[in-house]
Structure formats: C-alpha cells, structure tokens
Design a protein around this motif. Sequence first.
Motif, PDB file in Angstrom:
ATOM      1  N   SER A 180      37.219  40.206  39.901  1.00 11.13           N
ATOM      2  CA  SER A 180      35.809  39.832  40.044  1.00 11.13           C
ATOM      3  C   SER A 180      34.918  41.061  40.221  1.00 11.13           C
ATOM      4  O   SER A 180      33.755  41.045  39.814  1.00 11.13           O
ATOM      5  N   SER A 181      35.449  42.128  40.818  1.00 14.65           N
ATOM      6  CA  SER A 181      34.659  43.360  40.975  1.00 14.65           C
ATOM      7  C   SER A 181      34.261  43.914  39.617  1.00 14.65           C
ATOM      8  O   SER A 181      33.118  44.327  39.414  1.00 14.65           O
ATOM      9  N   ILE A 182      35.209  43.936  38.694  1.00 15.76           N
ATOM     10  CA  ILE A 182      34.932  44.423  37.334  1.00 15.76           C
ATOM     11  C   ILE A 182      33.900  43.521  36.668  1.00 15.76           C
ATOM     12  O   ILE A 182      32.919  43.990  36.085  1.00 15.76           O
ATOM     13  N   SER A 183      34.105  42.227  36.780  1.00 10.49           N
ATOM     14  CA  SER A 183      33.197  41.253  36.167  1.00 10.49           C
ATOM     15  C   SER A 183      31.777  41.402  36.704  1.00 10.49           C
ATOM     16  O   SER A 183      30.807  41.401  35.941  1.00 10.49           O
ATOM     17  N   HIS A 184      31.638  41.563  38.009  1.00 10.02           N
ATOM     18  CA  HIS A 184      30.311  41.661  38.616  1.00 10.02           C
ATOM     19  C   HIS A 184      29.602  42.967  38.228  1.00 10.02           C
ATOM     20  O   HIS A 184      28.385  42.978  38.048  1.00 10.02           O
ATOM     21  N   ILE A 185      30.349  44.036  38.083  1.00  6.68           N
ATOM     22  CA  ILE A 185      29.734  45.305  37.664  1.00  6.68           C
ATOM     23  C   ILE A 185      29.328  45.231  36.201  1.00  6.68           C
ATOM     24  O   ILE A 185      28.210  45.612  35.830  1.00  6.68           O
TER      25      ILE A 185
ATOM     26  N   VAL B 210      27.778  50.888  32.821  1.00  6.48           N
ATOM     27  CA  VAL B 210      28.578  49.765  32.317  1.00  6.48           C
ATOM     28  C   VAL B 210      29.116  50.093  30.927  1.00  6.48           C
ATOM     29  O   VAL B 210      30.285  49.810  30.626  1.00  6.48           O
ATOM     30  N   ASN B 211      28.293  50.712  30.080  1.00  5.43           N
ATOM     31  CA  ASN B 211      28.765  51.100  28.745  1.00  5.43           C
ATOM     32  C   ASN B 211      29.911  52.096  28.833  1.00  5.43           C
ATOM     33  O   ASN B 211      30.898  51.991  28.100  1.00  5.43           O
ATOM     34  N   ARG B 212      29.809  53.079  29.737  1.00  4.24           N
ATOM     35  CA  ARG B 212      30.886  54.058  29.892  1.00  4.24           C
ATOM     36  C   ARG B 212      32.139  53.399  30.481  1.00  4.24           C
ATOM     37  O   ARG B 212      33.255  53.703  30.067  1.00  4.24           O
ATOM     38  N   LEU B 213      31.962  52.472  31.412  1.00  2.41           N
ATOM     39  CA  LEU B 213      33.096  51.735  31.966  1.00  2.41           C
ATOM     40  C   LEU B 213      33.804  50.950  30.858  1.00  2.41           C
ATOM     41  O   LEU B 213      35.035  50.961  30.761  1.00  2.41           O
ATOM     42  N   GLN B 214      33.024  50.326  30.007  1.00  2.00           N
ATOM     43  CA  GLN B 214      33.600  49.567  28.894  1.00  2.00           C
ATOM     44  C   GLN B 214      34.326  50.499  27.923  1.00  2.00           C
ATOM     45  O   GLN B 214      35.376  50.145  27.391  1.00  2.00           O
TER      46      GLN B 214
ATOM     47  N   TYR C  93      41.728  52.741  26.692  1.00  2.00           N
ATOM     48  CA  TYR C  93      43.086  52.528  27.170  1.00  2.00           C
ATOM     49  C   TYR C  93      43.642  51.163  26.765  1.00  2.00           C
ATOM     50  O   TYR C  93      44.725  50.776  27.214  1.00  2.00           O
ATOM     51  N   SER C  94      42.898  50.440  25.941  1.00  2.00           N
ATOM     52  CA  SER C  94      43.308  49.108  25.464  1.00  2.00           C
ATOM     53  C   SER C  94      43.692  48.198  26.627  1.00  2.00           C
ATOM     54  O   SER C  94      44.700  47.496  26.595  1.00  2.00           O
ATOM     55  N   GLU C  95      42.878  48.227  27.652  1.00  2.00           N
ATOM     56  CA  GLU C  95      43.112  47.405  28.836  1.00  2.00           C
ATOM     57  C   GLU C  95      42.253  46.152  28.760  1.00  2.00           C
ATOM     58  O   GLU C  95      41.177  46.160  28.161  1.00  2.00           O
ATOM     59  N   SER C  96      42.719  45.108  29.384  1.00  7.12           N
ATOM     60  CA  SER C  96      41.856  43.956  29.633  1.00  7.12           C
ATOM     61  C   SER C  96      41.155  44.246  30.957  1.00  7.12           C
ATOM     62  O   SER C  96      41.563  45.139  31.699  1.00  7.12           O
ATOM     63  N   ALA C  97      40.134  43.483  31.249  1.00  6.19           N
ATOM     64  CA  ALA C  97      39.450  43.685  32.531  1.00  6.19           C
ATOM     65  C   ALA C  97      40.421  43.447  33.687  1.00  6.19           C
ATOM     66  O   ALA C  97      40.388  44.160  34.693  1.00  6.19           O
ATOM     67  N   SER C  98      41.317  42.474  33.528  1.00 13.28           N
ATOM     68  CA  SER C  98      42.297  42.180  34.576  1.00 13.28           C
ATOM     69  C   SER C  98      43.276  43.316  34.774  1.00 13.28           C
ATOM     70  O   SER C  98      43.562  43.720  35.910  1.00 13.28           O
ATOM     71  N   SER C  99      43.816  43.854  33.670  1.00 14.21           N
ATOM     72  CA  SER C  99      44.785  44.943  33.807  1.00 14.21           C
ATOM     73  C   SER C  99      44.114  46.218  34.324  1.00 14.21           C
ATOM     74  O   SER C  99      44.703  46.968  35.085  1.00 14.21           O
ATOM     75  N   PHE C 100      42.868  46.436  33.928  1.00 13.22           N
ATOM     76  CA  PHE C 100      42.114  47.597  34.426  1.00 13.22           C
ATOM     77  C   PHE C 100      41.903  47.463  35.931  1.00 13.22           C
ATOM     78  O   PHE C 100      42.129  48.410  36.688  1.00 13.22           O
TER      79      PHE C 100
END
Length: 136
Positions: free
Chosen positions: A34-39, A8-12, A18-25
């Motif tokens: 929701s997949s990003i949020s759950h992980i 999760v730390n590496r994903l973050q 890349y200055s992405e939001s979770a949605s844009s990522f």
Amino acid sequence: MINNKAFVNRLQQIIDYYSESASSFAEKIGVQRSSISHIISGRNKPSLDFIMKILDAYPEVGLYWLLNGKGTFPQSPTHEETLPPTPAATNTATKEDAPNLFSQIKNAPKGKTIERIVIFYNDGSFKSYLSDESLS
C-alpha cells in the motif's frame, strides 16, 4: 522540495528497469504494498526512510537522481556521487593533510577551543562529537 510527479516517474522507472511488480518491489525494499500504491497515486509523499530503503536495495539508484533527476540511472555501483559544495568546503582537509590534523588539534590557537568534530562517511551518514568543554 521534491516534485512529487517527477519522483513518481523516477520510481516507476526503477520498478520497470528491474522488471518488478509493485508488490515485489515493496517486498524487496521492505515496505507494505500500500505504501507503493499511495506514493504512485500521489496520495502520500515518500518519507526519508522509504527513500533510504530504495537506495539500500538498489545500489544503481543515485540519491540525487532519485530526488531531483540529476545524474544518471542506472549508475555504476562504484560511482561516487559528489555533494554540492558548501561554504565550509574551503576548510576541508585532504588525505595528505591527515597526519598534520592531530598536531593542529593539539596546538589550537590560544583562546580557541574545539567545539565539535563531525565525521562524514561515504554512505551519506555522519557522526558528530561535542567536546566536553562545549557542554559546560
């Protein structure tokens, strides 16, 4: 086994780099938000499909770095990752051996038949061919 907190730390790190939001990522790698949020929350663990989508969308992310923190991020897109050595590596042919491989295959020792040929591609995929004799 993957350490989920470290993953999760590496994903973050990737999302921040890349200055992405979770949605844009999520949109860029082709998964639901929701997949990003759950992980990230630790509710779910990443699937192989999820990891492969990250690697496809972001060539600077190395597989071994993403999974276990080994290597560097970002890596140059031309950097080739080295696979850990395997016991079969002692029978690995080099480019210089290629012209002789066909004759070796045709002239297999008596009593021995080729059971399987596996071709490994530089993207980590592979194709396995079984001989007709091994199917009998």
